[in-house]
Every structure is written in structure tokens, then in C-alpha cells.
Design an enzyme around this catalytic site. Sequence first.
Site, PDB file in Angstrom:
ATOM      1  N   HIS A 182      -7.147  -5.898  -0.119  1.00 53.94           N
ATOM      2  CA  HIS A 182      -6.055  -4.977  -0.412  1.00 53.94           C
ATOM      3  C   HIS A 182      -4.679  -5.586  -0.170  1.00 53.94           C
ATOM      4  O   HIS A 182      -3.686  -5.021  -0.595  1.00 53.94           O
ATOM      5  CB  HIS A 182      -6.251  -3.733   0.458  1.00 53.94           C
ATOM      6  CG  HIS A 182      -5.385  -2.573   0.108  1.00 53.94           C
ATOM      7  ND1 HIS A 182      -5.223  -2.119  -1.193  1.00 53.94           N
ATOM      8  CD2 HIS A 182      -4.619  -1.758   0.885  1.00 53.94           C
ATOM      9  CE1 HIS A 182      -4.401  -1.077  -1.187  1.00 53.94           C
ATOM     10  NE2 HIS A 182      -4.024  -0.841   0.051  1.00 53.94           N
ATOM     11  N   SER A 206       0.824  -1.197   0.000  1.00 54.01           N
ATOM     12  CA  SER A 206       0.000   0.000   0.000  1.00 54.01           C
ATOM     13  C   SER A 206       0.869   1.262   0.000  1.00 54.01           C
ATOM     14  O   SER A 206       1.635   1.491  -0.927  1.00 54.01           O
ATOM     15  CB  SER A 206      -0.950  -0.047   1.197  1.00 54.01           C
ATOM     16  OG  SER A 206      -1.990   0.885   1.075  1.00 54.01           O
ATOM     17  N   ASP A 220      -9.875  -5.263  -5.415  1.00 54.76           N
ATOM     18  CA  ASP A 220      -9.297  -4.449  -4.346  1.00 54.76           C
ATOM     19  C   ASP A 220     -10.152  -3.198  -4.214  1.00 54.76           C
ATOM     20  O   ASP A 220     -10.208  -2.376  -5.121  1.00 54.76           O
ATOM     21  CB  ASP A 220      -7.853  -4.086  -4.709  1.00 54.76           C
ATOM     22  CG  ASP A 220      -7.135  -3.299  -3.625  1.00 54.76           C
ATOM     23  OD1 ASP A 220      -7.813  -2.713  -2.760  1.00 54.76           O
ATOM     24  OD2 ASP A 220      -5.894  -3.258  -3.651  1.00 54.76           O
TER      25      ASP A 220
END
Length: 280
Positions: free
Chosen positions: A250, A102, A222
Site C-alpha cells: 500500500h 492513503s 495493493d
Amino acid sequence: MTIPETAEFARRSNAHMFGEGSRTLLCAHGFCSNQSVFRHQIRDLHFQGTHRIVTYDLAGFGQSDPSLWSAERHADLGGYAEDMLHLIEELDLRHITLLGASMSAMIGVLAALQCPERFEALAFIGASPRYLDDGPYVGGFQQAGVDAFYDLVRRQQDWTGALSSMMLGAPVSLALQEVAEGIREVKPEVASVVARAIFQSDYRALLPQVRHPVLITQTRADSVVPVRVGEYLQRNLPNAQLALMPGVGHLPNFTQPGVFNRALLMFLAALEAGGEGQPL
């Protein structure tokens, strides 16, 4: 392996090292998370045959020393990139493949551009160079929805109450509700400052400068990063390949570790053999 006594920053970052090898797999987690999301990679002995695995908690998260976090320094992801480079220098890490989840994917881009000789490759998990929509670019979020999330974090002292408010109809998207579920153990100030550092960022202009091989991984569903973002990264990074994972979520390294580890192993094996990663 044990973190050296002299590695003060690494110790304050709750860093750990596993396995042996001439190459390094440096694992950096995402927003309101911690290094435990990489436990499936650490447990896979295949990685430990060729790579030393290093994990740590980013400032403000996990078990990192609270005094490491600064509202001023970490109001921009560049502060986290400086931290990453400090850790790399202190532990003398070389031949690094960054496994960046991320927000740490773009942190890794910033670090690799500043100190390219330390890095060998980058592997992204749910990465995005910009989260907000911008004309034809689809980042997945509108400013109004993100502003509502900021306001929710600012107004709530009790995270259980915050979650209840969202479930009762606060104007926050489902994806941001999923993000919010992880912030109950994070100080509100940290969550507020770092959320802005992430959602208001735009690193699209840096992508063509990245010369390291890049593996882009994300699920086909996602809710934080649309598939179109992964495709955008693949088009705009000079040496990148995209691996779309089955399932949702995610963090496929955590939710689909078998599939994810196979893709990463292929990428690492190709690097070790002198290639640039095998097509997936």
C-alpha cells in the site's frame, strides 16, 4: 531547519522541516502510521535542492500530542484537513506539493479545495475516494467485512490478542488484517473512530473540482486499493496522471523508494519548469 518556537501547533504535531527551497513538499501519512514512512524521500538529496520538506504526525498517531485528537472533530476527514491548514498557516507554507499517503490523499483534496492558493500540486500514494463497493464502482471492500473489522477493534483491548483472533479465523479480509497490524500502538478509540471516518467516506463528487495537477501512485498489487480505483481517480480528476509501481503493498514510497522517487522527481521537475507533470 528548526520549527519556530512560536509554531505551537506544529510542535504539538511533531513537525519537522528538512532542506531549503522556494517550494514545499508537505508529507502526510496514512491510518495508524507516522511520518517515518517518508524517510526514504527525506534522505534523497535531490528533493532537498528545490524543496523544503515538511513532515508531521496526524492527530492520534505517531508522536503527536495526544490532546490534539478529538473523537468529535476527527470523526470526519474534514477535521484532519483543518489540522493540515492550521499547520500550513502557522508555518506559512506556500507552493505546496502535498505528498498524501492513503487517507491523507483525500485530506489533501479537502484542504486544497478550501485553500487552493497555497497548493501547487497533489501527489497521492494508495489513494481512494471511496473504499466500499457501490454498484459498478469497485472500491475493494464490502460493508460486512468492514463491520467485522470495526467490531474487532471495539472488542479487543490487547492488540496482540486481536491479531491472534484474526489469524484464527475472524471474518476479516486479508487487506484489513494488514491494516490492523499497524494499530497496536494506537489507542483503540482512535483506531475505531478514524477507521469509520475512512471506510465510510465518499469523496467521489469532489474530484472534478480539483484543478491542481495530481500524480496518482500505487502498486499493481495493493491489497487495500485496487488498480481500478487508481484508474477511476485518473478519469475523474481534471488534471491527473497515474503511475503504477511494480511490486506489492500500500506504500510504494516506503517499499519501492527508488522507483517511487524517480516518478515523483519527474513530476516535481515538470512543475518547477512550468509544466503540469510529465507523463509516466
